[in-house]
Design an enzyme around this catalytic site. Structure first.
Site, PDB file in Angstrom:
ATOM      1  N   ASP A   8       0.884  -1.154   0.000  1.00 38.70           N
ATOM      2  CA  ASP A   8       0.000   0.000   0.000  1.00 38.70           C
ATOM      3  C   ASP A   8       0.934   1.220   0.000  1.00 38.70           C
ATOM      4  O   ASP A   8       2.107   1.103   0.378  1.00 38.70           O
ATOM      5  CB  ASP A   8      -0.858  -0.039   1.265  1.00 38.70           C
ATOM      6  CG  ASP A   8      -1.636   1.230   1.459  1.00 38.70           C
ATOM      7  OD1 ASP A   8      -2.335   1.641   0.532  1.00 38.70           O
ATOM      8  OD2 ASP A   8      -1.545   1.814   2.557  1.00 38.70           O
ATOM      9  N   ASP A  10       0.031   5.086   0.764  1.00 39.68           N
ATOM     10  CA  ASP A  10      -0.208   6.091   1.792  1.00 39.68           C
ATOM     11  C   ASP A  10      -0.221   5.453   3.189  1.00 39.68           C
ATOM     12  O   ASP A  10      -1.060   4.606   3.474  1.00 39.68           O
ATOM     13  CB  ASP A  10      -1.579   6.715   1.474  1.00 39.68           C
ATOM     14  CG  ASP A  10      -1.999   7.782   2.433  1.00 39.68           C
ATOM     15  OD1 ASP A  10      -1.133   8.516   2.898  1.00 39.68           O
ATOM     16  OD2 ASP A  10      -3.214   7.886   2.702  1.00 39.68           O
TER      17      ASP A  10
HETATM   18  P1  B16 Z   1      -6.751  10.016  -3.945  1.00 36.80           P
HETATM   19  P2  B16 Z   1      -3.726   4.178  -0.024  1.00 36.80           P
HETATM   20  C1  B16 Z   1      -5.582   6.095  -0.053  1.00 36.80           C
HETATM   21  O1  B16 Z   1      -4.288   5.678  -0.325  1.00 36.80           O
HETATM   22  C2  B16 Z   1      -5.616   7.000   1.171  1.00 36.80           C
HETATM   23  O2  B16 Z   1      -5.247   6.280   2.329  1.00 36.80           O
HETATM   24  C3  B16 Z   1      -7.014   7.548   1.354  1.00 36.80           C
HETATM   25  O3  B16 Z   1      -7.049   8.411   2.479  1.00 36.80           O
HETATM   26  C4  B16 Z   1      -7.422   8.299   0.079  1.00 36.80           C
HETATM   27  O4  B16 Z   1      -8.764   8.767   0.203  1.00 36.80           O
HETATM   28  C5  B16 Z   1      -7.302   7.360  -1.117  1.00 36.80           C
HETATM   29  O5  B16 Z   1      -5.978   6.858  -1.191  1.00 36.80           O
HETATM   30  C6  B16 Z   1      -7.649   8.040  -2.435  1.00 36.80           C
HETATM   31  O6  B16 Z   1      -6.633   8.936  -2.765  1.00 36.80           O
HETATM   32  O7  B16 Z   1      -7.759  11.047  -3.501  1.00 36.80           O
HETATM   33  O8  B16 Z   1      -5.347  10.536  -4.054  1.00 36.80           O
HETATM   34  O9  B16 Z   1      -7.187   9.288  -5.189  1.00 36.80           O
HETATM   35  O10 B16 Z   1      -3.674   4.042   1.469  1.00 36.80           O
HETATM   36  O11 B16 Z   1      -4.651   3.186  -0.727  1.00 36.80           O
HETATM   37  O12 B16 Z   1      -2.359   4.259  -0.650  1.00 36.80           O
HETATM   38 MG    MG Z   2      -2.740   3.242   3.381  1.00 36.58          MG
END
Ligand code: B16
Ligand code: MG
Length: 216
Positions: A8, A10
């Site tokens: 993953d 984030d």
């Molecule tokens: P975006 P991951 C996720 O990343 C985040 O944890 C989450 O908070 C966010 O809403 C989601 O990505 C969408 O991100 O707005 O940049 O498309 O943890 O799956 O890497």
């Molecule tokens: Mg994450």
């Protein structure tokens, strides 16, 4: 035998979770939703942009049409993208570069499995792109975690069977997604003990017994 590790992004490889929070907070303040706080932000971990917006709106009292919601999500993304401009390798979480280099040396294939549509720019700006073989992200999928799609696409891109992959995640939704994909998981981050992953570590800078994970 495990042949691929799917990370993953984030909260596992980079600390963009703080930037997501800043951008959502700015939007919430503009909407007069001052009650939105860090605790609510934890519910946004690993879930899609539109679901994250619902977390914010639930703290207010106004109803919005679907069209208005899409405009709000886009506004938040503009704030987030602005913050991403400043991103560099200092945003990479402790132990991430070393872990990726070590796993490569062991002959494992590496993928990123993130629901973020901003994944490509984050990988480029942080220098993580050089350590990753394949990327499965929000741009490749129609269903967010806890649906297994993002990890199944990652395994397919790596040309591996799901059971040959291990997922590294910091969110409960991501661990559920890994299980649904038929993959073992390593839970990391501040909530690693409550994620119900098969393996646990506070962060990638901890001593992780990769040999056992790979041979299991
Ligand atoms: P975006 P991951 C996720 O990343 C985040 O944890 C989450 O908070 C966010 O809403 C989601 O990505 C969408 O991100 O707005 O940049 O498309 O943890 O799956 O890497
Ligand atoms: Mg994450």
């Amino acid at each position: 035998m495990i042949k691929g590790i799917i990370f993953d992004l984030d909260g596992v490889l980079v600390s963009t979770d703080e930037l997501h929070y800043k951008a959502w907070k700015k939007l919430a303040d503009e909407l007069g939703i001052t009650a939105f706080n860090k605790e609510d932000n934890e519910k946004q971990r690993g879930v899609s942009r539109m679901e994250s917006l619902e977390v914010v709106l639930q703290k207010g009292s106004k109803n919005y049409s679907q069209e208005e919601k899409e405009a709000l999500a886009e506004r938040k993304n503009d704030y987030y993208k602005e913050l991403l401009q400043e991103l560099d390798k200092s945003a990479v979480l402790p132990g991430a570069f070393d872990t990726l280099a070590d796993l490569r040396k062991r002959g494992l294939k590496i993928a990123v499995g993130s629901v973020s549509k901003n994944t490509p720019v984050i990988l480029e700006k942080t220098g993580l792109a050089d350590f990753i073989d394949k990327v499965s992200c929000g741009l490749d999928i129609t269903k967010s975690k806890p649906d297994p799609e993002v990890f199944l696409v990652a395994a397919k891109k790596l040309e591996l069977a799901p059971e040959e992959c291990v997922v590294v995640e910091d969110s409960a939704a991501g661990i559920v997604a890994a299980k649904a994909a038929g993959m073992k998981s390593l839970g990391v981050g501040p909530y690693y003990q409550s994620l119900e992953a098969v393996y646990e570590a506070r962060g990638l800078d901890e001593a992780i017994d990769w040999q056992t994970i790979i041979e299991a």
